[in-house]
Design an enzyme around this catalytic site. Sequence first.
Site, PDB file in Angstrom:
ATOM      1  CE  LYS A  30      -3.991   2.232   2.335  1.00  0.00           C
ATOM      2  NZ  LYS A  30      -3.297   3.491   1.802  1.00  0.00           N
ATOM      3  CG  ASP A  32       1.313   7.604   3.218  1.00  0.00           C
ATOM      4  OD1 ASP A  32       0.400   8.667   2.698  1.00  0.00           O
ATOM      5  OD2 ASP A  32       1.975   7.951   3.906  1.00  0.00           O
ATOM      6  CD  GLU A 176      -0.539   4.199   4.500  1.00  0.00           C
ATOM      7  OE1 GLU A 176      -2.034   4.832   4.792  1.00  0.00           O
ATOM      8  OE2 GLU A 176       0.255   4.858   5.366  1.00  0.00           O
TER       9      GLU A 176
END
Length: 321
Positions: A30, A32, A176
């Site tokens: 993921k 950011d 993240e």
Amino acid sequence: MRLPLIAPMLATPGTLPPAGQDARWAYETKQDGQRVVVYLPGDGSLELRARSGEVITGAYPELRPLGGVLGAMPAVLDGEVVAPDERGHGDFQRLQSRMGLAHSPAMAARRAAETPVHLVLFDVMFLGRDLTALPYARRRHALEGLALAGPHWSTPGALVGHGAQALEATRESGLEGLVCKRLDSVYEPGVRSRSWIKIRNVRTADVIVGGWLPGRGRLSGLPGALLVGQREAGRLRYVGRVGTGWSEAERVELARLLRVVETRTCPFDRDPRVPGAHWVLPRLVGEVRYGTRTRAGLLRQPSWLRLRPDLAPEDSAADLP
């Protein structure tokens, strides 16, 4: 050619797929940053659109050379613009200095020299033809076949299966979180789909309450947010404000406790200059959860978990960077 406008598919917050279905999913780190859809019409140009649909190409001049990489092949790609820190991790605080400059080319060029960005690509929705009806596995194969790797863009790998290990790796690396994508899922423009699941790594910390901000409306007379800190070398360092996580009863109880320890003096080693702040003696300890920290050590997206009457303020040592 004129490319179709495609709204980005969105992930649903959740948890890892069941272990028995692990092999049916791919796992991506993921990011950011700022989600973008990349339009490459095949004439050497490039257009970037934010999740809102706003054209933001001008904010990121270092990405313009990507427009000619695929030659005359028209494409629409999905990705995220990040501003890497010294570890190579996306730092949203760094990225904020680059956002909002789409119509300020001179300023955007200066900021690009100071804080260059990187485009992480993770899907392709159009490649000479519409690919949105194809399963993720085939789209991913097509994307990787483009070999898009350059000074300011890349296509990080996706891991099939081994979700638990992938999630733990992101936690250990301070990333993240993880995005889980079902291998047979089609691309659903603009839809927050269960076929994509995002898992944000959440951390917890013990904090000391040093002040509060009054609530408004139905919260009038109650704390709307707490100003919290952590001990560092004997000093109380401000680490941010917490405005969510309480039930109504907990908020009333906090108001009672805060009245008992009110003071006129800011307890933090440096006054955070928060307008309307009410200060308290640093005697109340609580536990919060949060996503990450800013470079200055402030908690990002903190949420209140509970009071910690079992901890004395001097015992709540900080895990400050």
